[in-house]
Design a protein around this motif. Structure first.
Motif, PDB file in Angstrom:
ATOM      1  N   LEU A  53       0.921  -1.141   0.019  1.00 42.01           N
ATOM      2  CA  LEU A  53       0.091   0.025   0.108  1.00 42.01           C
ATOM      3  C   LEU A  53       0.908   1.352  -0.139  1.00 42.01           C
ATOM      4  O   LEU A  53       0.300   2.385  -0.018  1.00 42.01           O
ATOM      5  CB  LEU A  53      -0.912   0.038   1.308  1.00 42.01           C
ATOM      6  CG  LEU A  53      -1.917  -0.955   1.219  1.00 42.01           C
ATOM      7  CD1 LEU A  53      -2.797  -1.143   2.745  1.00 42.01           C
ATOM      8  CD2 LEU A  53      -2.854  -1.252   0.123  1.00 42.01           C
ATOM      9  N   GLY A  54       2.083   1.030  -0.003  1.00 36.97           N
ATOM     10  CA  GLY A  54       2.992   2.255   0.224  1.00 36.97           C
ATOM     11  C   GLY A  54       3.447   2.700   1.540  1.00 36.97           C
ATOM     12  O   GLY A  54       2.682   2.463   2.538  1.00 36.97           O
ATOM     13  N   GLN A  55       4.523   3.236   1.613  1.00 32.31           N
ATOM     14  CA  GLN A  55       5.289   3.419   2.961  1.00 32.31           C
ATOM     15  C   GLN A  55       4.404   4.665   3.667  1.00 32.31           C
ATOM     16  O   GLN A  55       4.447   4.710   4.890  1.00 32.31           O
ATOM     17  CB  GLN A  55       6.744   3.863   2.927  1.00 32.31           C
ATOM     18  CG  GLN A  55       7.411   3.520   4.103  1.00 32.31           C
ATOM     19  CD  GLN A  55       8.830   3.510   3.753  1.00 32.31           C
ATOM     20  OE1 GLN A  55       9.362   4.847   3.541  1.00 32.31           O
ATOM     21  NE2 GLN A  55       9.736   2.596   4.323  1.00 32.31           N
ATOM     22  N   GLU A  56       4.097   5.566   2.985  1.00 38.81           N
ATOM     23  CA  GLU A  56       3.293   6.538   3.670  1.00 38.81           C
ATOM     24  C   GLU A  56       2.125   6.309   4.545  1.00 38.81           C
ATOM     25  O   GLU A  56       1.932   6.859   5.505  1.00 38.81           O
ATOM     26  CB  GLU A  56       2.544   7.502   2.406  1.00 38.81           C
ATOM     27  CG  GLU A  56       2.241   9.035   2.861  1.00 38.81           C
ATOM     28  CD  GLU A  56       3.197   9.758   3.383  1.00 38.81           C
ATOM     29  OE1 GLU A  56       2.838  10.346   4.455  1.00 38.81           O
ATOM     30  OE2 GLU A  56       4.312   9.751   2.978  1.00 38.81           O
ATOM     31  N   ILE A  57       1.522   5.179   4.128  1.00 39.22           N
ATOM     32  CA  ILE A  57       0.428   4.773   5.018  1.00 39.22           C
ATOM     33  C   ILE A  57       0.673   4.352   6.417  1.00 39.22           C
ATOM     34  O   ILE A  57      -0.020   4.328   7.218  1.00 39.22           O
ATOM     35  CB  ILE A  57      -0.429   3.615   4.120  1.00 39.22           C
ATOM     36  CG1 ILE A  57      -1.921   3.516   4.868  1.00 39.22           C
ATOM     37  CG2 ILE A  57       0.330   2.421   4.182  1.00 39.22           C
ATOM     38  CD1 ILE A  57      -2.825   2.750   4.045  1.00 39.22           C
ATOM     39  N   ILE A  58       2.010   3.823   6.557  1.00 32.49           N
ATOM     40  CA  ILE A  58       2.502   3.129   7.842  1.00 32.49           C
ATOM     41  C   ILE A  58       3.281   4.259   8.698  1.00 32.49           C
ATOM     42  O   ILE A  58       3.646   4.157   9.886  1.00 32.49           O
ATOM     43  CB  ILE A  58       3.396   2.031   7.761  1.00 32.49           C
ATOM     44  CG1 ILE A  58       4.619   2.356   6.886  1.00 32.49           C
ATOM     45  CG2 ILE A  58       2.372   1.017   6.768  1.00 32.49           C
ATOM     46  CD1 ILE A  58       5.618   1.506   6.928  1.00 32.49           C
TER      47      ILE A  58
END
Length: 106
Positions: A53-58
């Motif tokens: 989902l991409g690193q931004e979400i975590i």
């Protein structure tokens, strides 16, 4: 014995089979469910979520995990950054190692 069997079957339906259904219907939505609703229950790995989902979400969750560390663990993080590899979290796949390796904390 029958009661135990029924309990185990219900748990299996409510966890494993529920996840199979979710992943079959919508892979990304299932990952979002795991991350936002089942993070602790299912011991979700941040790298799995970031890869899909991409690193931004975590980022917020990573910061929250780091802030929740004891002073002793934060000292271990500094030691790890300086080359120490004497704790199991420093050697094995885990969320803390991923957070530190990817500089996801302030």
């Amino acid at each position: 014995m029958l009661e135990t069997k029924n309990i185990l079957e219900k748990r299996f339906r409510d966890t494993a089979m529920d996840l199979v259904k979710r992943f079959d219907e919508d892979y990304n939505a299932a990952i979002r469910y795991l991350f936002f609703e089942g993070f602790e229950k299912y011991n979700v790995y941040l790298d799995f979520v970031a890869d899909n989902l991409g690193q931004e979400i975590i980022k917020d969750k990573a910061q929250q995990i780091y802030e929740g560390l004891s002073d002793e663990c934060k000292e271990q993080v500094i030691q790890y950054q300086n080359g120490a590899r004497n704790k199991s979290w420093m050697l094995n796949r885990c969320n803390l190692k991923y957070i530190v390796d990817n500089n996801l904390f302030h």
